[in-house]
Design an enzyme around this catalytic site. Structure first.
Site, short mmCIF file in Angstrom:
data_model
loop_
_atom_site.label_atom_id
_atom_site.label_comp_id
_atom_site.label_asym_id
_atom_site.label_seq_id
_atom_site.Cartn_x
_atom_site.Cartn_y
_atom_site.Cartn_z
N ILE A 35 5.74 5.37 4.29
CA ILE A 35 5.48 6.82 4.26
C ILE A 35 4.38 7.14 3.26
O ILE A 35 3.44 7.89 3.56
CB ILE A 35 6.77 7.60 3.94
CG1 ILE A 35 7.67 7.64 5.18
CG2 ILE A 35 6.45 9.02 3.46
CD1 ILE A 35 8.95 8.41 5.01
N VAL B 14 1.11 5.93 4.83
CA VAL B 14 0.57 6.82 5.87
C VAL B 14 0.07 8.12 5.27
O VAL B 14 -0.99 8.63 5.66
CB VAL B 14 1.66 7.10 6.94
CG1 VAL B 14 1.22 8.24 7.86
CG2 VAL B 14 1.94 5.84 7.76
N GLU B 15 0.81 8.65 4.32
CA GLU B 15 0.46 9.95 3.76
C GLU B 15 -0.82 9.91 2.93
O GLU B 15 -1.69 10.78 3.09
CB GLU B 15 1.62 10.47 2.90
CG GLU B 15 2.87 10.86 3.66
CD GLU B 15 2.68 12.10 4.52
OE1 GLU B 15 1.69 12.84 4.31
OE2 GLU B 15 3.53 12.33 5.41
N THR B 16 -0.94 8.93 2.04
CA THR B 16 -2.06 8.97 1.08
C THR B 16 -2.69 7.62 0.78
O THR B 16 -3.41 7.48 -0.20
CB THR B 16 -1.59 9.56 -0.27
OG1 THR B 16 -0.56 8.72 -0.82
CG2 THR B 16 -1.07 10.98 -0.10
N TYR C 176 3.79 10.22 14.40
CA TYR C 176 3.89 9.96 12.96
C TYR C 176 5.05 9.01 12.68
O TYR C 176 4.92 8.04 11.93
CB TYR C 176 4.10 11.28 12.22
CG TYR C 176 4.37 11.11 10.74
CD1 TYR C 176 3.33 11.05 9.83
CD2 TYR C 176 5.68 11.00 10.26
CE1 TYR C 176 3.58 10.89 8.46
CE2 TYR C 176 5.93 10.84 8.91
CZ TYR C 176 4.88 10.79 8.01
OH TYR C 176 5.13 10.62 6.67
#
Length: 317
Positions: free
Chosen positions: A114, A117-119, A289
């Site tokens: 997570i 994927v996010e940052t 996602y």
């Protein structure tokens, strides 16, 4: 001609300014001050620094999940570089990750994926000022203005409590912040002070971020040792695809939703998405996602295990 040009410039400036209704802003200040017990003058002072950004409206209208197919979306996140840096993030934060995972029951690879994927593990947290993003969306994005007005209020409360700097905090075009891209309301509801130092820093402290991502998933009902997805065959009937919440039952009595994604222009692949699939979707309401997080987690787990096995072999030689 010169007067006409001047008139055009003045008209354009007024039009741009008029996108934000000052009466709505003042009403927001009054409501937020009362709701969160804040100083109205301080809110007003900070809002005077906010700038309307048309690029934020444009970005909101074209999210990747709505304009890309799976075979275009997947390569953005499932890359050798993102996998390898996920392994390195795991290795660099192993003690915290394993402690948090044991407490929350959320697997380490899911937490790492997570954040990946996010940052990209904290490297790409967003370049928009959160104040500008939330200000723009609260007062010039009518279809979700109520939501973003509330988020702006939570942002002011976060700032008042000393967790973020309202004038300098940066994040996504939607106002999400830090390693895990938490919206202000999620920041206030699910963020964890891992070091117990009185400040929850999701922007620069990976330990707080790790604990917070795990807490978010745990609080949304993560089930230990239960699957996220399983491969499925093409449905024989016209089953509605890509609903996030499980609503069908398999032969084992497990509830699932059927996911269908285009693997190229002509072909589809299908998966069963179980309860933990739905839990991940609470983080981002997109079936693509969730699949990206799951597949990245699987690859990171595999590479992490291989790296550990290699290290152990070298130590035994």
């Amino acid at each position: 001609m010169r007067n006409l040009v001047l008139l055009y410039i003045l008209t354009l400036s007024f039009t741009l300014f008029a996108k934000v209704n000052p009466h709505e802003v003042e009403a927001f200040i009054t409501k937020t001050a009362e709701q969160h017990q804040l100083d109205a003058d301080e809110i007003r002072r900070i809002l005077n620094h906010a700038e309307h950004q048309q690029s934020i409206i444009d970005a909101m209208n074209k999210p990747a999940e709505k304009v890309l197919e799976w075979y275009q979306y997947r390569p953005i996140f499932i890359t050798d570089k993102r996998i390898q840096e996920g392994v390195e993030f795991w290795q660099n934060n192993a003690d915290v990750l394993h402690k948090v995972s044991n407490q929350s029951q959320v697997p380490v690879p899911i937490i790492v994926a997570i954040i990946g994927v996010e940052t990209f593990y904290g490297r790409i947290k967003g370049n928009h000022k959160v104040l500008d993003a939330l200000y723009t969306l609260a007062f010039d994005y009518p279809k979700r203005s109520v939501f973003f007005s509330k988020e702006l209020g939570h942002f002011f409360k976060l700032a008042a409590d000393g967790h973020v700097d309202a004038l300098t905090a940066k994040g996504s075009y939607a106002g999400a912040m830090g390693y895990g891209q938490f919206m202000p309301s999620s920041y206030r509801s699910y963020a964890v002070d891992y070091e117990s130092d009185g400040v929850i820093d999701l922007l620069d402290n990976p330990h707080d971020a790790i604990a917070s991502v795990a807490n978010y998933l745990a609080r949304h009902g993560w089930q230990k040792d239960q699957p996220v997805v399983a491969k499925a065959s093409k449905p024989k009937s016209k089953t509605k695809l890509n609903q996030l919440k499980p609503h069908l039952k398999d032969k084992k009595g497990r509830e699932y939703t059927l996911i269908g994604l285009k693997t190229d222009e002509d072909n589809m692949a299908y998966w069963q998405g179980f309860h933990n699939f739905y839990v991940i979707s609470r983080y981002n309401h997109s079936h693509m996602y969730v699949m990206a997080v799951y597949q990245l987690a699987e690859r990171i787990q595999s590479e992490y295990n291989a790296a550990n096995a290699s290290t152990q072999n070298e130590a035994q030689q």
